[in-house]
Every structure is written in structure tokens, then in C-alpha cells.
Design a protein around this motif. Sequence first.
Motif, PDB file in Angstrom:
ATOM      1  N   LYS A   2       0.396  -0.810   0.074  1.00  0.00           N
ATOM      2  CA  LYS A   2       0.333   0.156   0.151  1.00  0.00           C
ATOM      3  C   LYS A   2       0.921   1.071   0.392  1.00  0.00           C
ATOM      4  O   LYS A   2       1.749   1.452   0.297  1.00  0.00           O
ATOM      5  N   TRP A 242      -2.959  -3.091  10.094  1.00  0.00           N
ATOM      6  CA  TRP A 242      -4.564  -2.193   9.964  1.00  0.00           C
ATOM      7  C   TRP A 242      -4.518  -1.154   9.843  1.00  0.00           C
ATOM      8  O   TRP A 242      -5.678  -1.105   8.535  1.00  0.00           O
ATOM      9  N   GLY A 243      -4.158  -0.317  10.636  1.00  0.00           N
ATOM     10  CA  GLY A 243      -4.499   1.362  10.110  1.00  0.00           C
ATOM     11  C   GLY A 243      -5.579   1.610  11.051  1.00  0.00           C
ATOM     12  O   GLY A 243      -5.804   3.179  10.647  1.00  0.00           O
ATOM     13  N   CYS A 247      -9.009  -2.030   6.199  1.00  0.00           N
ATOM     14  CA  CYS A 247      -8.365  -1.776   4.956  1.00  0.00           C
ATOM     15  C   CYS A 247      -6.945  -0.341   4.810  1.00  0.00           C
ATOM     16  O   CYS A 247      -7.367   0.497   3.879  1.00  0.00           O
ATOM     17  N   SER A 249      -4.037   2.824   6.666  1.00  0.00           N
ATOM     18  CA  SER A 249      -3.231   2.889   6.048  1.00  0.00           C
ATOM     19  C   SER A 249      -2.463   2.836   7.839  1.00  0.00           C
ATOM     20  O   SER A 249      -2.737   3.776   8.465  1.00  0.00           O
ATOM     21  N   ASP A 250      -1.214   2.621   7.702  1.00  0.00           N
ATOM     22  CA  ASP A 250      -0.455   2.272   8.914  1.00  0.00           C
ATOM     23  C   ASP A 250       0.626   2.860   8.648  1.00  0.00           C
ATOM     24  O   ASP A 250       1.760   3.585   9.319  1.00  0.00           O
ATOM     25  N   SER A 257      -2.066  -4.736   3.386  1.00  0.00           N
ATOM     26  CA  SER A 257      -2.869  -4.287   3.408  1.00  0.00           C
ATOM     27  C   SER A 257      -3.940  -4.632   4.092  1.00  0.00           C
ATOM     28  O   SER A 257      -3.812  -6.282   3.681  1.00  0.00           O
ATOM     29  N   HIS A 258      -3.908  -4.810   5.342  1.00  0.00           N
ATOM     30  CA  HIS A 258      -5.220  -5.869   6.274  1.00  0.00           C
ATOM     31  C   HIS A 258      -6.224  -5.897   6.726  1.00  0.00           C
ATOM     32  O   HIS A 258      -6.408  -3.802   6.318  1.00  0.00           O
ATOM     33  N   ASN A 259      -7.150  -6.301   6.492  1.00  0.00           N
ATOM     34  CA  ASN A 259      -8.719  -5.864   6.561  1.00  0.00           C
ATOM     35  C   ASN A 259      -8.945  -5.317   7.510  1.00  0.00           C
ATOM     36  O   ASN A 259      -9.989  -4.246   7.912  1.00  0.00           O
ATOM     37  N   SER A 272      -5.865 -11.491   2.637  1.00  0.00           N
ATOM     38  CA  SER A 272      -6.775 -10.576   2.945  1.00  0.00           C
ATOM     39  C   SER A 272      -7.573  -9.887   1.825  1.00  0.00           C
ATOM     40  O   SER A 272      -7.624 -10.619   0.377  1.00  0.00           O
ATOM     41  N   CYS A 274      -8.892  -7.126   1.272  1.00  0.00           N
ATOM     42  CA  CYS A 274      -8.058  -5.154   0.194  1.00  0.00           C
ATOM     43  C   CYS A 274      -8.086  -5.337  -0.634  1.00  0.00           C
ATOM     44  O   CYS A 274      -7.686  -6.518  -1.775  1.00  0.00           O
ATOM     45  N   GLU A 280      -1.640 -11.239   4.082  1.00  0.00           N
ATOM     46  CA  GLU A 280      -1.385 -10.420   5.177  1.00  0.00           C
ATOM     47  C   GLU A 280      -0.445 -10.807   5.852  1.00  0.00           C
ATOM     48  O   GLU A 280      -0.048 -11.828   6.027  1.00  0.00           O
TER      49      GLU A 280
END
Length: 321
Positions: A2, A242-243, A247, A249-250, A257-259, A272, A274, A280
Motif C-alpha cells: 500500500k 491494519w491502520g 483496509c 493505512s499504517d 493492506s490488512h482488512n 486480505s 482489501c 497479510e
Amino acid sequence: MKKIVLSAFAFLFLFSCSNDETSTTTEEKTLVTHDHRGCASHEVYEEQLRQNPELAQKMEQIERFTEEAIRNNTAKLVNGKIQIPVVVNVLYKTAAENISLTQIQSQIDVLNKDFNATNSDFNQVPAVFSGVKANVGISFVLDAVYRKSTTKTSWGTRDAMKKSAQGGLNPTSPTTKLNLWVCTIGGGILGYAQFPGGSSATDGVVIDSRYLGTTGTATAPFNKGRTATHEVGHWMNLRHIWGDATCGSDLVSDTPSHNTANYGIPAFPHYSTCTGTPIEMTMNYMDYTDDAGMYMFSNGQKSRMLAIFASGGARNSFAQP
């Protein structure tokens, strides 16, 4: 992989990581134990923001500095090394909560292994991530241990353990030493950390005594010292992978991207939902898997952490000789 996105991070200021769901208050909580991690970050952030409305702007300034340091390649170790002194503040009501020096040292040992890629499970990183797995190169040394007997059953997440006036212990030299409070937090909470940018009076990491280190009161499945690795990651400006959004942003370019958060020890590969359905990075320290399921940082996370120690960075005082 991402893109790095400059987002509204005010809601990300203070991470409060727990096992399973917690109640909707940050007051003292009933002691609960569950079998997986969870988080009460939004409620803790709201309290921090009420106390300091300028916090969001300060976090945005730190993020802009971080992006520039990474872009200009100034996010790197000073003289090839950073060693962080750790002050451990133990607050106990029972003999079990007054954890041993052996248990404390076992946690310092885990931090040194995890941040220097010498952990025995580092070789388990799947081939798909082998090109981005990182040796952060930051080391830790136990500087001092302070102990205080209290009458409190649990401390909650309002930073009372960090304040002598509220029965806790004030931090020691927080601009040059990482303060780590060990106490019973309550509500099933494993620990929480303060991001760079907050008040030095409350700076540091809090870990429940049942989830610190690898011996003594350390309790499975969180008995390999990875709660502190995760929380120190936050203290060094890492977000959850996973932010903290579906989905989300970290702010790191090389983590998929992790959902949402992952729990337990997911079977590999775990895809994922996403865009692009990437595999992931469930073994990343900034996910929510069990201690045995997390064993790597990425190069992007390394750059993000090192940026705060660069000249002008929020924790540059730790990098001074």
C-alpha cells in the motif's frame, strides 16, 4: 503493497492494547482475562484530545518530519547504533505482581532480540516477505528498577500509574530513558504506549505484569515478551498494521493492506479482502496475533522508527552520545 498516506492521525495518539473487548470507559476496570488481543485506542485518544486539543496538530508535524526523513534518507542510525536505557517501574499489591528481576531482564532480552532480528523465530518469515524483513538495530539496556507497594487492584488507562500524586511512580528522565510501568491494568488490557509527541510527564509504555517477559507471571498465549515489543513499536511511532480501519493505512509502504486485526496464529497464507487481495503479514509485531505468531518488523517500519531518532526528530534526545 500500500501507499503511505498522510491521514488524520489524531485518533491514533495513544494505543491501549488489550486481550479481547474492553468496556467503554477508561476508568479503573475489572480484571478480566481473555484469549486474544483487542484495543480501546479511540476512547483513550478522545480523553487525550480533551486534555490537549493541540495534540492532533503536533502529531501531523511529526508525521511530516517522518515522511521527509524517509524521503531524504536521514532516517538511519546515528553512528550506527542507538542504545535505549530502560527504567522499569513496578507497582504491586500482591507478591505475584512484584515481579522478579529475572522476569524483567527476560523482557529486556526479548526486546534486544526482536529489534535486532536475533529472535529464534525470525527464520520463520515466509519467503514472500524475506526481502522486507528488518533488523531495526536498536538495543535496550536495563537502567534501573523502582518498586512501590500500592493498595490499588487495577490502574485503568488514565496514566495514574505514571503519577506519584495518584499513587503511581513519576517517570525518570523520560527524554533520555524509556520508562516502562509494570502493574495490573485491568479490563483484560495487556499494555499501552504513548506516541512521540505527547507529554514527557506521561511518556513511556505500560505492561500488565502477566504479559511481561517470558518467565514468572508471564501468561500464555502472551508469554514470549511480544506485548512489550508491540508497545515499544508504538512508542517509536508505528501504527497497527491494519491502520485501525478497514483496509486502513499504517503509513508504511512495504506492509500489505490488512482488512482488520488478526488473532491467534493464522495459517499461512492468509489473504486480505482489501484491493488486490494481498497475503497479510500476520507475523508482523504490529498485528494482534498471539506472541508465538509475531516475529518480524519490515524495512519500512524500521525507517519509520529510525526517523524519530534523526536530528530534529521527536526522540532525537535518545540518540545523543
